[in-house]
Design a protein around this motif. Structure first.
Motif, PDB file in Angstrom:
ATOM      1  N   GLN A 282     -14.753   1.805  -1.779  1.00 54.10           N
ATOM      2  CA  GLN A 282     -13.297   1.059  -1.829  1.00 54.10           C
ATOM      3  C   GLN A 282     -13.488  -0.104  -0.814  1.00 54.10           C
ATOM      4  OE1 GLN A 282      -9.902   3.049  -0.743  1.00 54.10           O
ATOM      5  NE2 GLN A 282      -8.614   1.277  -0.951  1.00 54.10           N
ATOM      6  N   VAL A 283     -13.200  -1.304  -1.348  1.00 50.80           N
ATOM      7  CA  VAL A 283     -13.144  -2.534  -0.540  1.00 50.80           C
ATOM      8  C   VAL A 283     -11.744  -2.571   0.415  1.00 50.80           C
ATOM      9  CG1 VAL A 283     -13.036  -5.014  -0.317  1.00 50.80           C
ATOM     10  CG2 VAL A 283     -14.445  -3.758  -2.056  1.00 50.80           C
ATOM     11  N   LEU A 284     -11.878  -2.664   1.596  1.00 44.18           N
ATOM     12  CA  LEU A 284     -10.727  -2.646   2.437  1.00 44.18           C
ATOM     13  C   LEU A 284     -10.257  -4.008   2.708  1.00 44.18           C
ATOM     14  CD1 LEU A 284     -11.763  -0.111   5.302  1.00 44.18           C
ATOM     15  CD2 LEU A 284     -10.151   0.282   3.389  1.00 44.18           C
ATOM     16  N   LYS A 285     -11.017  -4.989   3.064  1.00 38.06           N
ATOM     17  CA  LYS A 285     -10.926  -6.429   2.838  1.00 38.06           C
ATOM     18  C   LYS A 285     -12.288  -7.324   2.831  1.00 38.06           C
ATOM     19  CE  LYS A 285      -7.967  -9.693   5.470  1.00 38.06           C
ATOM     20  NZ  LYS A 285      -8.924 -10.782   5.958  1.00 38.06           N
ATOM     21  N   ASP A 286     -12.354  -8.131   1.885  1.00 39.81           N
ATOM     22  CA  ASP A 286     -13.406  -9.054   1.749  1.00 39.81           C
ATOM     23  C   ASP A 286     -14.921  -8.287   1.645  1.00 39.81           C
ATOM     24  OD1 ASP A 286     -11.814 -11.238   1.707  1.00 39.81           O
ATOM     25  OD2 ASP A 286     -11.959 -11.575   3.833  1.00 39.81           O
ATOM     26  N   LEU A 287     -15.643  -8.287   2.797  1.00 34.88           N
ATOM     27  CA  LEU A 287     -16.982  -7.650   2.789  1.00 34.88           C
ATOM     28  C   LEU A 287     -16.866  -6.386   3.329  1.00 34.88           C
ATOM     29  CD1 LEU A 287     -19.269 -10.991   3.618  1.00 34.88           C
ATOM     30  CD2 LEU A 287     -18.493  -9.758   1.165  1.00 34.88           C
ATOM     31  N   ILE A 288     -15.658  -5.720   3.853  1.00 37.27           N
ATOM     32  CA  ILE A 288     -15.563  -4.529   4.430  1.00 37.27           C
ATOM     33  C   ILE A 288     -15.291  -3.281   3.609  1.00 37.27           C
ATOM     34  CG2 ILE A 288     -14.316  -3.253   6.228  1.00 37.27           C
ATOM     35  CD1 ILE A 288     -13.865  -5.808   7.727  1.00 37.27           C
ATOM     36  N   VAL A 289     -15.826  -2.091   3.589  1.00 36.50           N
ATOM     37  CA  VAL A 289     -15.750  -1.234   2.612  1.00 36.50           C
ATOM     38  C   VAL A 289     -15.527   0.015   3.336  1.00 36.50           C
ATOM     39  CG1 VAL A 289     -17.148  -2.040   0.648  1.00 36.50           C
ATOM     40  CG2 VAL A 289     -17.857  -0.590   2.523  1.00 36.50           C
ATOM     41  N   ASP A 290     -14.677   0.782   2.720  1.00 36.27           N
ATOM     42  CA  ASP A 290     -14.211   2.094   3.567  1.00 36.27           C
ATOM     43  C   ASP A 290     -15.405   3.054   3.759  1.00 36.27           C
ATOM     44  OD1 ASP A 290     -13.161   4.465   4.602  1.00 36.27           O
ATOM     45  OD2 ASP A 290     -11.884   5.089   2.668  1.00 36.27           O
ATOM     46  N   MET A 291     -16.153   3.251   4.943  1.00 39.60           N
ATOM     47  CA  MET A 291     -17.472   3.811   5.120  1.00 39.60           C
ATOM     48  C   MET A 291     -17.078   5.589   5.023  1.00 39.60           C
ATOM     49  SD  MET A 291     -19.893   1.985   4.996  1.00 39.60           S
ATOM     50  CE  MET A 291     -21.219   2.367   6.263  1.00 39.60           C
ATOM     51  N   GLU A 292     -15.946   5.722   5.243  1.00 35.11           N
ATOM     52  CA  GLU A 292     -15.379   7.341   5.487  1.00 35.11           C
ATOM     53  C   GLU A 292     -15.952   8.350   4.425  1.00 35.11           C
ATOM     54  OE1 GLU A 292     -14.833   8.640   8.181  1.00 35.11           O
ATOM     55  OE2 GLU A 292     -14.291  10.696   7.344  1.00 35.11           O
ATOM     56  N   PRO A 293     -15.962   7.941   3.170  1.00 35.57           N
ATOM     57  CA  PRO A 293     -16.586   8.864   2.283  1.00 35.57           C
ATOM     58  C   PRO A 293     -18.276   8.969   2.499  1.00 35.57           C
ATOM     59  CG  PRO A 293     -15.306   7.398   1.143  1.00 35.57           C
ATOM     60  CD  PRO A 293     -15.371   6.919   2.381  1.00 35.57           C
ATOM     61  N   PHE A 294     -18.888   7.902   2.856  1.00 36.29           N
ATOM     62  CA  PHE A 294     -20.279   7.894   3.283  1.00 36.29           C
ATOM     63  C   PHE A 294     -20.582   8.876   4.594  1.00 36.29           C
ATOM     64  CE2 PHE A 294     -23.485   5.944   5.816  1.00 36.29           C
ATOM     65  CZ  PHE A 294     -24.668   5.903   5.084  1.00 36.29           C
ATOM     66  N   PHE A 295     -19.761   8.842   5.511  1.00 35.19           N
ATOM     67  CA  PHE A 295     -19.821   9.457   6.563  1.00 35.19           C
ATOM     68  C   PHE A 295     -19.264  10.944   6.423  1.00 35.19           C
ATOM     69  CE2 PHE A 295     -19.845   5.498   8.974  1.00 35.19           C
ATOM     70  CZ  PHE A 295     -21.160   5.440   9.479  1.00 35.19           C
ATOM     71  N   GLU A 296     -18.415  11.189   5.481  1.00 33.11           N
ATOM     72  CA  GLU A 296     -18.291  12.680   5.072  1.00 33.11           C
ATOM     73  C   GLU A 296     -19.360  13.188   4.680  1.00 33.11           C
ATOM     74  OE1 GLU A 296     -15.247  14.642   2.051  1.00 33.11           O
ATOM     75  OE2 GLU A 296     -14.250  12.766   3.124  1.00 33.11           O
ATOM     76  N   HIS A 297     -20.391  12.561   3.702  1.00 32.05           N
ATOM     77  CA  HIS A 297     -21.549  13.144   3.172  1.00 32.05           C
ATOM     78  C   HIS A 297     -22.529  13.270   4.148  1.00 32.05           C
ATOM     79  CE1 HIS A 297     -19.859  12.968  -0.922  1.00 32.05           C
ATOM     80  NE2 HIS A 297     -20.394  11.672  -1.023  1.00 32.05           N
TER      81      HIS A 297
END
Ligand code: SF4
Ligand code: F3S
Ligand code: FES
Length: 255
Positions: free
Chosen positions: A99-114
């Protein structure tokens, strides 16, 4: 040279949907890096532009983004790798599948959950050697997982994988690379537990051997090869079996 930066913009607090912003930069040097150009846009033209970065030297893994349609680290890509002549166009977007949080910043939490789900840490419950020395390992045993120690968790691989785009529950190549790093460490005692995690429905068999992950990795890790080795270890019932026979069977997809 002149560069036109086409940047995907989105501020959820005021934009109904994403749009493309265009910014022209003069006096760009061919060996400037894309990160420097993003800084120039932010510092000279629009201070609201948002992106992550830290080290600027390809080490921290925080500035993964899609540059001219390919996942890369902005701090490692030179302008002359993207075009030649007096005028170059560069398109920059956030990585896909998060998910895009703002501009080029995405939510990395699902990635770190994996990442956390694969037990990405050393497990050895034996007492430390009485002489206080570290747990020794042969050079050959260390070389077995050397490639996968290079990962900087930038997410360029996972967010370039069509299997992950199709279903974000797939643990993804970066998490498998982390699992590989410990599964093939002969001092570690939790390989079987990790292989069990890898066998689960959202584990390693979701990989269809598409290879985007390997092309995207800024550390030149042979990601698809590592995934194939984990698959083979599952088929053969443990890391020991594969270590005895490695190189004799092609690692492929299944499932
Ligand atoms: Fe980034 Fe490569 Fe690690 Fe994937 S394997 S997270 S592309 S460094
Ligand atoms: Fe995806 Fe890489 Fe497998 S792109 S399908 S994880 S080889
Ligand atoms: Fe650290 Fe690019 S800013 S890897």
């Amino acid at each position: 040279m002149q560069v036109t930066m086409r940047i995907r913009r989105f501020n959820p607090e005021k934009d109904k949907k994403p749009y493309w912003g265009e910014y022209t930069l003069d006096n760009v040097e061919p060996n400037d890096r894309v990160l420097e150009l993003l800084h120039r846009v932010k510092w000279e033209q629009d201070g609201t532009l948002s992106f992550r970065r830290s080290c600027a030297h390809g080490v921290c893994g925080s500035d993964g983004m899609r540059i001219n349609g390919v996942n890369r680290l902005a701090c490692k890509v030179l302008v002359n790798a993207l075009g030649e002549g007096d005028h170059v166009k560069i398109q920059v977007e956030p990585m896909l599948g998060l998910q895009v949080l703002k501009d080029l910043i995405v939510d990395m939490e699902p990635f770190f959950e994996h990442y956390r789900s694969v037990m990405p840490y050393f497990v050895n419950n034996d007492p430390v050697p009485a002489d206080g020395r570290e747990r020794l390992q042969s050079a050959a045993a260390r070389a077995r997982f050397d490639d996968t120690t290079k990962c900087i968790l930038c997410a360029c691989c996972t967010t370039s994988c069509p299997s992950f785009w199709a279903d974000g529950k797939y643990v993804g190549p970066a998490a498998i690379v982390q699992a590989h790093r410990f599964i093939f460490d002969d001092r570690d005692q939790a390989a079987d537990e990790r292989l069990k995690i890898m066998r689960e429905p959202d584990g390693v068999w979701r990989c269809r051997t598409i290879f985007n992950c390997t092309s995207a990795c800024p550390r030149d890790i042979e990601v698809t090869r590592a995934i194939g080795e984990v698959k083979m270890a599952i088929r053969r019932g443990g890391r020991g079996a594969i270590q005895e026979t490695e190189g004799t069977e092609e690692a492929g997809g299944e499932g």
